[in-house]
Design a protein around this motif. Structure first.
Motif, PDB file in Angstrom:
ATOM      1  N   LEU A  95      -3.364 -15.577  -7.830  1.00 20.34           N
ATOM      2  CA  LEU A  95      -2.438 -15.350  -9.536  1.00 20.34           C
ATOM      3  C   LEU A  95      -2.737 -15.052 -10.510  1.00 20.34           C
ATOM      4  CD1 LEU A  95       0.520 -17.979  -7.973  1.00 20.34           C
ATOM      5  CD2 LEU A  95       0.936 -15.415  -7.686  1.00 20.34           C
ATOM      6  N   ASP A  96      -2.379 -14.472 -11.390  1.00 15.99           N
ATOM      7  CA  ASP A  96      -2.749 -14.128 -12.746  1.00 15.99           C
ATOM      8  C   ASP A  96      -1.362 -15.194 -13.651  1.00 15.99           C
ATOM      9  OD1 ASP A  96      -4.998 -12.207 -12.722  1.00 15.99           O
ATOM     10  OD2 ASP A  96      -3.600 -10.536 -11.767  1.00 15.99           O
ATOM     11  N   THR A  97      -0.758 -14.695 -13.042  1.00 11.65           N
ATOM     12  CA  THR A  97       0.290 -15.262 -13.672  1.00 11.65           C
ATOM     13  C   THR A  97       1.819 -15.525 -12.869  1.00 11.65           C
ATOM     14  OG1 THR A  97       1.694 -13.577 -14.304  1.00 11.65           O
ATOM     15  CG2 THR A  97       0.469 -13.983 -15.971  1.00 11.65           C
ATOM     16  N   ILE A  98       2.618 -16.769 -13.410  1.00 13.06           N
ATOM     17  CA  ILE A  98       4.102 -17.732 -12.302  1.00 13.06           C
ATOM     18  C   ILE A  98       4.553 -17.918 -14.155  1.00 13.06           C
ATOM     19  CG2 ILE A  98       2.690 -19.395 -12.392  1.00 13.06           C
ATOM     20  CD1 ILE A  98       5.069 -19.487  -9.774  1.00 13.06           C
ATOM     21  N   GLY A  99       5.757 -16.672 -13.919  1.00 16.61           N
ATOM     22  CA  GLY A  99       6.268 -16.654 -14.778  1.00 16.61           C
ATOM     23  C   GLY A  99       7.493 -17.955 -14.663  1.00 16.61           C
ATOM     24  N   THR A 100       8.914 -17.181 -15.500  1.00 18.81           N
ATOM     25  CA  THR A 100       9.923 -18.996 -14.720  1.00 18.81           C
ATOM     26  C   THR A 100      10.463 -18.063 -13.169  1.00 18.81           C
ATOM     27  OG1 THR A 100      10.453 -18.143 -16.954  1.00 18.81           O
ATOM     28  CG2 THR A 100      12.114 -19.011 -15.477  1.00 18.81           C
ATOM     29  N   THR A 101      10.518 -17.021 -13.102  1.00 10.61           N
ATOM     30  CA  THR A 101      11.148 -16.410 -12.270  1.00 10.61           C
ATOM     31  C   THR A 101      10.528 -15.429 -10.759  1.00 10.61           C
ATOM     32  OG1 THR A 101      12.110 -14.293 -12.806  1.00 10.61           O
ATOM     33  CG2 THR A 101      13.416 -16.301 -12.612  1.00 10.61           C
ATOM     34  N   SER A 102       8.624 -15.163 -11.762  1.00 11.03           N
ATOM     35  CA  SER A 102       8.460 -13.932 -11.274  1.00 11.03           C
ATOM     36  C   SER A 102       6.802 -14.372 -10.870  1.00 11.03           C
ATOM     37  CB  SER A 102       8.173 -12.627 -11.677  1.00 11.03           C
ATOM     38  OG  SER A 102       7.931 -12.762 -13.383  1.00 11.03           O
ATOM     39  N   ALA A 103       5.892 -13.749 -10.082  1.00 13.31           N
ATOM     40  CA  ALA A 103       4.401 -14.738 -10.352  1.00 13.31           C
ATOM     41  C   ALA A 103       3.626 -13.103  -9.609  1.00 13.31           C
ATOM     42  CB  ALA A 103       4.613 -14.823  -8.889  1.00 13.31           C
ATOM     43  N   ALA A 104       2.641 -12.653 -10.916  1.00 14.74           N
ATOM     44  CA  ALA A 104       1.833 -11.392 -10.817  1.00 14.74           C
ATOM     45  C   ALA A 104       0.623 -12.127  -9.873  1.00 14.74           C
ATOM     46  CB  ALA A 104       1.558 -10.943 -11.984  1.00 14.74           C
ATOM     47  N   TYR A 105       0.332 -11.487  -8.842  1.00 19.33           N
ATOM     48  CA  TYR A 105      -0.876 -11.415  -8.021  1.00 19.33           C
ATOM     49  C   TYR A 105      -1.903 -10.282  -8.409  1.00 19.33           C
ATOM     50  CZ  TYR A 105       1.673 -14.288  -4.690  1.00 19.33           C
ATOM     51  OH  TYR A 105       2.869 -15.119  -4.043  1.00 19.33           O
ATOM     52  N   GLY A 106      -2.698 -10.813  -8.641  1.00 18.97           N
ATOM     53  CA  GLY A 106      -4.240  -9.740  -8.138  1.00 18.97           C
ATOM     54  C   GLY A 106      -4.597  -9.907  -6.575  1.00 18.97           C
ATOM     55  N   PHE A 107      -5.114  -8.598  -6.189  1.00 19.14           N
ATOM     56  CA  PHE A 107      -5.967  -8.897  -4.970  1.00 19.14           C
ATOM     57  C   PHE A 107      -7.116  -7.678  -4.610  1.00 19.14           C
ATOM     58  CE2 PHE A 107      -2.294  -5.518  -4.195  1.00 19.14           C
ATOM     59  CZ  PHE A 107      -3.538  -4.700  -3.174  1.00 19.14           C
ATOM     60  N   ARG A 108      -8.153  -8.388  -4.120  1.00 19.65           N
ATOM     61  CA  ARG A 108      -8.747  -7.427  -3.308  1.00 19.65           C
ATOM     62  C   ARG A 108      -9.056  -7.154  -1.825  1.00 19.65           C
ATOM     63  NH1 ARG A 108     -14.160  -8.614  -4.902  1.00 19.65           N
ATOM     64  NH2 ARG A 108     -13.713 -11.183  -4.569  1.00 19.65           N
ATOM     65  N   VAL A 109      -9.156  -6.239  -1.289  1.00 16.42           N
ATOM     66  CA  VAL A 109      -9.425  -6.249  -0.060  1.00 16.42           C
ATOM     67  C   VAL A 109     -10.983  -5.926   0.207  1.00 16.42           C
ATOM     68  CG1 VAL A 109      -9.702  -4.581   2.077  1.00 16.42           C
ATOM     69  CG2 VAL A 109      -7.392  -4.595   0.166  1.00 16.42           C
ATOM     70  N   ILE A 110     -11.764  -6.759   0.998  1.00 16.33           N
ATOM     71  CA  ILE A 110     -13.669  -6.986   0.934  1.00 16.33           C
ATOM     72  C   ILE A 110     -13.483  -7.368   2.700  1.00 16.33           C
ATOM     73  CG2 ILE A 110     -13.300  -7.761  -1.633  1.00 16.33           C
ATOM     74  CD1 ILE A 110     -13.416 -10.359  -0.282  1.00 16.33           C
ATOM     75  N   SER A 111     -15.014  -7.411   2.500  1.00 16.15           N
ATOM     76  CA  SER A 111     -15.306  -6.897   3.870  1.00 16.15           C
ATOM     77  C   SER A 111     -15.926  -8.385   3.916  1.00 16.15           C
ATOM     78  CB  SER A 111     -16.785  -6.578   3.587  1.00 16.15           C
ATOM     79  OG  SER A 111     -17.761  -6.979   3.175  1.00 16.15           O
ATOM     80  N   THR A 112     -15.565  -9.284   5.420  1.00 15.63           N
ATOM     81  CA  THR A 112     -15.873 -10.455   6.106  1.00 15.63           C
ATOM     82  C   THR A 112     -17.526 -11.143   4.394  1.00 15.63           C
ATOM     83  OG1 THR A 112     -16.761 -10.218   7.540  1.00 15.63           O
ATOM     84  CG2 THR A 112     -14.534 -10.206   7.252  1.00 15.63           C
ATOM     85  N   ASP A 113     -18.125 -10.238   4.819  1.00 17.63           N
ATOM     86  CA  ASP A 113     -19.173 -11.026   4.184  1.00 17.63           C
ATOM     87  C   ASP A 113     -18.990 -10.884   2.152  1.00 17.63           C
ATOM     88  OD1 ASP A 113     -19.734  -8.478   3.447  1.00 17.63           O
ATOM     89  OD2 ASP A 113     -21.987  -8.462   4.510  1.00 17.63           O
ATOM     90  N   ALA A 114     -17.318 -10.088   1.992  1.00 15.08           N
ATOM     91  CA  ALA A 114     -17.268  -9.785   0.413  1.00 15.08           C
ATOM     92  C   ALA A 114     -18.538  -9.861  -0.430  1.00 15.08           C
ATOM     93  CB  ALA A 114     -17.577 -11.301  -0.215  1.00 15.08           C
ATOM     94  N   THR A 115     -19.264  -8.289   0.182  1.00 17.79           N
ATOM     95  CA  THR A 115     -20.285  -8.034  -0.761  1.00 17.79           C
ATOM     96  C   THR A 115     -19.537  -6.651  -0.719  1.00 17.79           C
ATOM     97  OG1 THR A 115     -21.438  -6.483   1.417  1.00 17.79           O
ATOM     98  CG2 THR A 115     -22.276  -9.096   1.334  1.00 17.79           C
ATOM     99  N   THR A 116     -18.427  -5.672  -0.249  1.00 13.01           N
ATOM    100  CA  THR A 116     -17.883  -4.605  -0.726  1.00 13.01           C
ATOM    101  C   THR A 116     -16.173  -4.637  -1.208  1.00 13.01           C
ATOM    102  OG1 THR A 116     -19.626  -2.944   1.475  1.00 13.01           O
ATOM    103  CG2 THR A 116     -17.215  -2.389   0.597  1.00 13.01           C
ATOM    104  N   VAL A 117     -15.853  -3.958  -1.465  1.00  9.65           N
ATOM    105  CA  VAL A 117     -14.392  -4.345  -1.465  1.00  9.65           C
ATOM    106  C   VAL A 117     -13.930  -2.492  -1.774  1.00  9.65           C
ATOM    107  CG1 VAL A 117     -13.209  -3.834  -4.215  1.00  9.65           C
ATOM    108  CG2 VAL A 117     -15.509  -5.467  -4.234  1.00  9.65           C
ATOM    109  N   PHE A 118     -12.865  -2.702  -0.544  1.00 10.10           N
ATOM    110  CA  PHE A 118     -12.740  -1.454  -0.014  1.00 10.10           C
ATOM    111  C   PHE A 118     -11.657  -1.226  -1.326  1.00 10.10           C
ATOM    112  CE2 PHE A 118     -13.988  -3.687   3.260  1.00 10.10           C
ATOM    113  CZ  PHE A 118     -14.879  -2.931   4.228  1.00 10.10           C
ATOM    114  N   ALA A 119     -10.400  -2.016  -1.599  1.00 13.20           N
ATOM    115  CA  ALA A 119      -9.446  -1.722  -2.854  1.00 13.20           C
ATOM    116  C   ALA A 119      -9.241  -3.039  -3.491  1.00 13.20           C
ATOM    117  CB  ALA A 119      -8.137  -1.672  -2.015  1.00 13.20           C
ATOM    118  N   GLU A 120      -8.481  -2.823  -4.607  1.00 12.27           N
ATOM    119  CA  GLU A 120      -7.951  -4.045  -5.335  1.00 12.27           C
ATOM    120  C   GLU A 120      -6.878  -3.690  -5.669  1.00 12.27           C
ATOM    121  OE1 GLU A 120     -10.942  -4.320  -9.004  1.00 12.27           O
ATOM    122  OE2 GLU A 120     -11.125  -2.895  -8.581  1.00 12.27           O
ATOM    123  N   GLY A 121      -6.140  -4.352  -6.505  1.00 12.25           N
ATOM    124  CA  GLY A 121      -4.803  -4.581  -6.796  1.00 12.25           C
ATOM    125  C   GLY A 121      -4.061  -5.614  -7.185  1.00 12.25           C
TER     126      GLY A 121
END
Length: 154
Positions: A95-121
């Protein structure tokens, strides 16, 4: 091109959470790559699983807590490398932030060994009142859980 790796221990991250999620054959497009629309589904499954393990989910079609009744308001993703084939990948989210009624997530889709980032958002969820379908404040319980995955200030 990068291929999905076999199951491994969750990579160590300094903030947020990681969840292994399987990529199935029907998640792939005609070229054998994870279809772009499936990234959102896999992120949703990872985030939902994390909350469910902490008692915030649905049972019998009803929310187990008021905070389970929330919707995605905003979703954005940038693709970096294709996920090829089936197997486990890891969703790292926070979570980047949690407001009164909303929550803003960041995420990465990565390999299981965390060496490759396929996507982020980013995705933003809003808690709703089920009777009025209007935004409603998160409970103290949800805020306490959310605090464990808040990204530290830069």
């Amino acid at each position: 091109m990068t291929t999905v790796t076999e199951p491994a221990a969750a990579p160590s991250v300094s903030y947020g959470a990681t969840v292994h999620i399987p990529v199935h054959f029907d998640d792939l497009d005609a070229m054998g790559m994870l279809h772009n629309s499936r990234y959102a589904v896999l992120v949703e499954r990872a985030v939902s699983l994390w909350w469910a393990e902490r008692g915030v989910s649905f049972s019998g079609g009803r929310p187990t807590t008021p905070d389970a009744f929330n919707v995605v308001r905003e979703y954005g993703i940038t693709f970096h490398r294709p996920v090829l084939g089936t197997g486990d990948i890891t969703i790292h989210f926070w979570l980047d932030t949690i407001g009164t009624t909303s929550a803003a997530y960041g995420f990465r889709v990565i390999s299981t060994d965390a060496t490759t980032v396929f996507a982020e958002g980013r995705r933003v969820n809003v808690r709703l009142n089920p009777a009025t379908m209007r935004p409603e404040p998160w409970t103290d319980h949800a805020r306490g859980l959310a605090a464990t995955i808040l990204r530290p200030e830069a």
